[in-house]
Design an enzyme around this catalytic site. Structure first.
Site, PDB file in Angstrom:
ATOM      1  N   ARG A 104      43.554  35.102  33.124  1.00 10.48           N
ATOM      2  CA  ARG A 104      42.471  34.272  33.673  1.00 10.48           C
ATOM      3  C   ARG A 104      41.321  34.233  32.683  1.00 10.48           C
ATOM      4  O   ARG A 104      40.866  35.283  32.214  1.00 10.48           O
ATOM      5  CB  ARG A 104      41.968  34.861  35.002  1.00 10.48           C
ATOM      6  CG  ARG A 104      42.955  34.787  36.101  1.00 10.48           C
ATOM      7  CD  ARG A 104      42.320  34.952  37.451  1.00 10.48           C
ATOM      8  NE  ARG A 104      41.323  36.022  37.559  1.00 10.48           N
ATOM      9  CZ  ARG A 104      40.627  36.264  38.656  1.00 10.48           C
ATOM     10  NH1 ARG A 104      40.813  35.509  39.732  1.00 10.48           N
ATOM     11  NH2 ARG A 104      39.764  37.240  38.712  1.00 10.48           N
ATOM     12  N   THR A 108      35.734  30.823  33.568  1.00  9.28           N
ATOM     13  CA  THR A 108      36.127  29.789  34.544  1.00  9.28           C
ATOM     14  C   THR A 108      37.086  30.312  35.612  1.00  9.28           C
ATOM     15  O   THR A 108      37.296  29.646  36.625  1.00  9.28           O
ATOM     16  CB  THR A 108      36.840  28.622  33.832  1.00  9.28           C
ATOM     17  OG1 THR A 108      38.049  29.138  33.236  1.00  9.28           O
ATOM     18  CG2 THR A 108      35.963  28.032  32.740  1.00  9.28           C
ATOM     19  N   ASP A 200      41.313  45.453  39.241  1.00 11.03           N
ATOM     20  CA  ASP A 200      42.111  44.698  38.279  1.00 11.03           C
ATOM     21  C   ASP A 200      43.498  45.340  38.176  1.00 11.03           C
ATOM     22  O   ASP A 200      43.649  46.440  37.637  1.00 11.03           O
ATOM     23  CB  ASP A 200      41.404  44.702  36.910  1.00 11.03           C
ATOM     24  CG  ASP A 200      42.110  43.780  35.932  1.00 11.03           C
ATOM     25  OD1 ASP A 200      43.320  43.965  35.696  1.00 11.03           O
ATOM     26  OD2 ASP A 200      41.458  42.860  35.410  1.00 11.03           O
ATOM     27  N   ASP A 203      44.850  46.274  34.586  1.00 13.31           N
ATOM     28  CA  ASP A 203      44.173  47.444  34.013  1.00 13.31           C
ATOM     29  C   ASP A 203      44.630  48.733  34.696  1.00 13.31           C
ATOM     30  O   ASP A 203      44.809  49.766  34.035  1.00 13.31           O
ATOM     31  CB  ASP A 203      42.652  47.298  34.171  1.00 13.31           C
ATOM     32  CG  ASP A 203      42.070  46.327  33.143  1.00 13.31           C
ATOM     33  OD1 ASP A 203      42.789  45.972  32.194  1.00 13.31           O
ATOM     34  OD2 ASP A 203      40.899  45.941  33.309  1.00 13.31           O
TER      35      ASP A 203
HETATM   36  C1  PRP Z   1      45.576  38.828  37.362  1.00  8.50           C
HETATM   37  C2  PRP Z   1      46.753  38.916  38.294  1.00  8.50           C
HETATM   38  C3  PRP Z   1      47.184  37.481  38.445  1.00  8.50           C
HETATM   39  C4  PRP Z   1      45.864  36.764  38.416  1.00  8.50           C
HETATM   40  C5  PRP Z   1      45.483  36.398  39.800  1.00  8.50           C
HETATM   41  O1  PRP Z   1      45.989  38.692  36.065  1.00  8.50           O
HETATM   42  O2  PRP Z   1      47.765  39.753  37.810  1.00  8.50           O
HETATM   43  O3  PRP Z   1      48.033  37.030  37.421  1.00  8.50           O
HETATM   44  O4  PRP Z   1      44.902  37.670  37.852  1.00  8.50           O
HETATM   45  O5  PRP Z   1      44.333  35.648  39.835  1.00  8.50           O
HETATM   46  P1  PRP Z   1      44.300  34.130  40.301  1.00  8.50           P
HETATM   47  O6  PRP Z   1      45.076  34.034  41.570  1.00  8.50           O
HETATM   48  O7  PRP Z   1      42.835  33.867  40.476  1.00  8.50           O
HETATM   49  O8  PRP Z   1      44.885  33.288  39.212  1.00  8.50           O
HETATM   50  P2  PRP Z   1      44.952  38.695  34.828  1.00  8.50           P
HETATM   51  O9  PRP Z   1      44.487  37.317  34.544  1.00  8.50           O
HETATM   52  O10 PRP Z   1      43.885  39.711  35.092  1.00  8.50           O
HETATM   53  O11 PRP Z   1      45.858  39.112  33.611  1.00  8.50           O
HETATM   54  P3  PRP Z   1      46.594  40.525  33.303  1.00  8.50           P
HETATM   55  O12 PRP Z   1      47.710  40.677  34.310  1.00  8.50           O
HETATM   56  O13 PRP Z   1      47.104  40.333  31.924  1.00  8.50           O
HETATM   57  O14 PRP Z   1      45.570  41.621  33.410  1.00  8.50           O
HETATM   58  N1  URA Z   2      43.237  39.813  39.405  1.00 15.14           N
HETATM   59  C1  URA Z   2      43.239  41.123  39.730  1.00 15.14           C
HETATM   60  O1  URA Z   2      43.860  41.930  39.045  1.00 15.14           O
HETATM   61  N2  URA Z   2      42.522  41.514  40.791  1.00 15.14           N
HETATM   62  C2  URA Z   2      41.830  40.656  41.569  1.00 15.14           C
HETATM   63  O2  URA Z   2      41.200  41.088  42.550  1.00 15.14           O
HETATM   64  C3  URA Z   2      41.845  39.291  41.216  1.00 15.14           C
HETATM   65  C4  URA Z   2      42.560  38.895  40.142  1.00 15.14           C
END
Ligand code: PRP
Ligand code: URA
Length: 209
Positions: A104, A108, A200, A203
């Site tokens: 993400r 935005t 997160d 993380d």
């Molecule tokens: C997180 C999660 C989803 C997304 C959800 O990933 O694992 O993929 O956010 O959010 P949304 O419904 O608003 O799109 P992130 O973008 O943090 O990436 P990562 O898994 O690499 O940490």
């Molecule tokens: N991605 C995450 O990992 N946690 C949230 O709460 C939203 C998006």
């Protein structure tokens, strides 16, 4: 219209509560996600059709049952989806595995795709897309669009924690996709994090911040 399933078995609810606690460290978080994903995979595969097969037990011949129909593929959205794919594969070891990379944008909150590699016969498989978090729904919805553009026809989405906003978006944009989640939380905050959520997910699985 696809179905919305809340897989709120007491074992899942309990394990998810431990995952939510801020004191829970990476090792336990990852193990609990693996365990919950296994339980949820039983639910996701509940309606797989069976067919008769003739076998012999040590005592006598019998007509037994085996899984018929479509083969499966599991597709984690990187990174955090990786934590759920392992649990799924423990239940369905023959599934093929695809990967979709998305993050993400911090400003935005919209998803940015950076990787996609799928089984070539994805169109003939029941495809289970996995990601622990359904927040705004942008990542899941874009990943489903990508899967459909690559030929996938039957798609289920499995997540751990969903926000109402994400469920609404995914159902609106992809009404044919069944959604399975372990908890439907209250809302998103101003950073588009799920409240109360678990923070997160990526993380916490991988020990980054
Ligand atoms: C997180 C999660 C989803 C997304 C959800 O990933 O694992 O993929 O956010 O959010 P949304 O419904 O608003 O799109 P992130 O973008 O943090 O990436 P990562 O898994 O690499 O940490
Ligand atoms: N991605 C995450 O990992 N946690 C949230 O709460 C939203 C998006």
């Amino acid at each position: 219209m696809g179905e919305f399933y809340l897989t709120d078995h007491p074992m899942i609810v309990h394990k998810l509560s431990v995952m939510r606690m801020k004191e829970t460290g990476t090792k336990d978080f990852r193990r609990l996600l693996y365990e919950i994903s296994m339980f949820m995979s039983y639910e996701i595969t509940r309606d797989l059709p069976l067919e008769d097969v003739e076998i012999e037990t040590p005592v006598s011949p019998m007509t037994a049952k085996q899984i018929a129909g479509k083969k499966l593929a599991v597709v984690p959205i990187l990174r955090a989806g990786l934590g759920m794919a392992d649990g799924f594969l423990n239940v369905v070891p023959n599934a093929k595995v695809g990967h979709i990379g998305m993050y993400r944008d911090p400003e935005t909150h919209t998803p940015v795709e950076y990787y996609c590699k799928l089984p070539s016969d994805i169109g003939e498989r029941l495809t289970v897309l996995v990601d622990p978090m359904l927040a705004t729904g942008g990542s899941a919805s874009d990943a489903v669009t990508l899967l459909k553009n690559k030929g996938a026809r039957t798609i289920k989405f499995m997540c751990l924690v969903a926000a109402p906003e994400g469920v609404e978006k995914l159902r609106l944009e992809h009404p044919d996709v069944d959604i399975y989640c372990a908890a439907l939380d209250e809302r998103l905050n101003e950073k588009a994090y799920i409240v109360p959520g678990l923070g997160d997910a990526g993380d916490r699985i991988f020990g980054t911040d």
